[in-house]
Design a protein around this motif. Structure first.
Motif, PDB file in Angstrom:
ATOM      1  N   ASP A  71      12.927  -3.926   0.487  1.00  0.00           N
ATOM      2  CA  ASP A  71      11.836  -2.950   0.638  1.00  0.00           C
ATOM      3  C   ASP A  71      10.724  -3.110  -0.390  1.00  0.00           C
ATOM      4  N   SER A  72      10.978  -3.885  -1.407  1.00  0.00           N
ATOM      5  CA  SER A  72       9.907  -4.054  -2.416  1.00  0.00           C
ATOM      6  C   SER A  72       8.858  -5.076  -1.975  1.00  0.00           C
ATOM      7  N   GLU A  74       6.233  -5.858   0.898  1.00  0.00           N
ATOM      8  CA  GLU A  74       5.556  -5.306   2.072  1.00  0.00           C
ATOM      9  C   GLU A  74       5.308  -6.391   3.113  1.00  0.00           C
ATOM     10  N   ILE A  75       5.164  -5.908   4.350  1.00  0.00           N
ATOM     11  CA  ILE A  75       4.841  -6.799   5.466  1.00  0.00           C
ATOM     12  C   ILE A  75       3.498  -7.500   5.181  1.00  0.00           C
ATOM     13  N   THR A  77       2.656  -9.857   3.056  1.00  0.00           N
ATOM     14  CA  THR A  77       2.272 -10.069   1.649  1.00  0.00           C
ATOM     15  C   THR A  77       2.968 -11.315   1.111  1.00  0.00           C
ATOM     16  N   ARG A  90       6.330 -12.566   3.144  1.00  0.00           N
ATOM     17  CA  ARG A  90       6.906 -11.710   4.194  1.00  0.00           C
ATOM     18  C   ARG A  90       5.920 -11.677   5.355  1.00  0.00           C
ATOM     19  N   GLY A  94       8.221  -9.055   9.617  1.00  0.00           N
ATOM     20  CA  GLY A  94       9.231  -8.659   8.623  1.00  0.00           C
ATOM     21  C   GLY A  94      10.085  -9.820   8.104  1.00  0.00           C
TER      22      GLY A  94
END
Ligand code: FES
Length: 176
Positions: A71-72, A74-75, A77, A90, A94
């Protein structure tokens, strides 16, 4: 009275044979050996090409580097891990991919340019998208990548194994 005859026996002595390995012989033999070595190298390269398979993996013992919790990241990035010599990218869907810093043209270190959403090589301006696919030559292959593992929500990258490829394919992504 008959005069005694004198008989002269002439023996032809062959000249001493030349040096057994004349200069000419030496070069003839040297060229033959060079030919044999070159032929063996060509056979070796041909064999390596035939049996290498794609994608090519250069495998060292696993060296897992923890990148951080899923979760750290982001999509869409890119995070730089200069110590591990990779960018963790990422994708829009996802998926994760850990891209090598080395440009596939001549090996300069690429940089992620956030405003342009692309990697650019400072040496001859090759460009790559967020998946490592070539956008701009002279690079002819997509960026190499490292296997990503996701265990207990933590993204890990095996920096001991680099995978060469020609182009990006979705199977190269790793999902949580
Ligand atoms: S080394 Fe990257 S474009 Fe030439």
């Amino acid at each position: 009275m008959k005069k005694p005859q004198t008989i002269t026996i002439k023996t032809k002595i062959n000249p001493v044979p030349a040096d057994p390995l004349s200069r000419r012989d030496f070069f003839d033999k040297a060229w033959k050996w060079i030919g044999v070595v070159a032929a063996l190298e060509i056979i070796g390269m041909f064999g390596a090409f035939i049996f290498s398979g794609k994608p090519k993996r250069n495998i060292a013992p696993k060296q897992l580097l923890e990148a951080g919790p899923v979760d750290s990241f982001e999509i869409n990035t890119v995070s730089a891990f200069m110590g591990g010599r990779f960018y963790l990218a990422r994708q829009a869907d996802g998926g994760f991919i850990a891209l090598s810093l080395r440009c596939t043209h001549l090996g300069c270190s690429i940089a992620w340019i956030e405003e342009k959403k692309r990697f650019i090589c400072p040496c001859h301006s090759s460009a790559f998208d967020i998946s490592g696919e070539v956008l701009n030559p002279p690079a002819a292959r997509a960026l190499d990548y490292y296997p990503v593992l996701i265990e207990n929500g933590i993204v890990k990258v095996d920096i001991g194994t680099i995978i060469e490829r020609n182009t990006f394919r979705k199977e190269q992504l790793q999902y949580a």
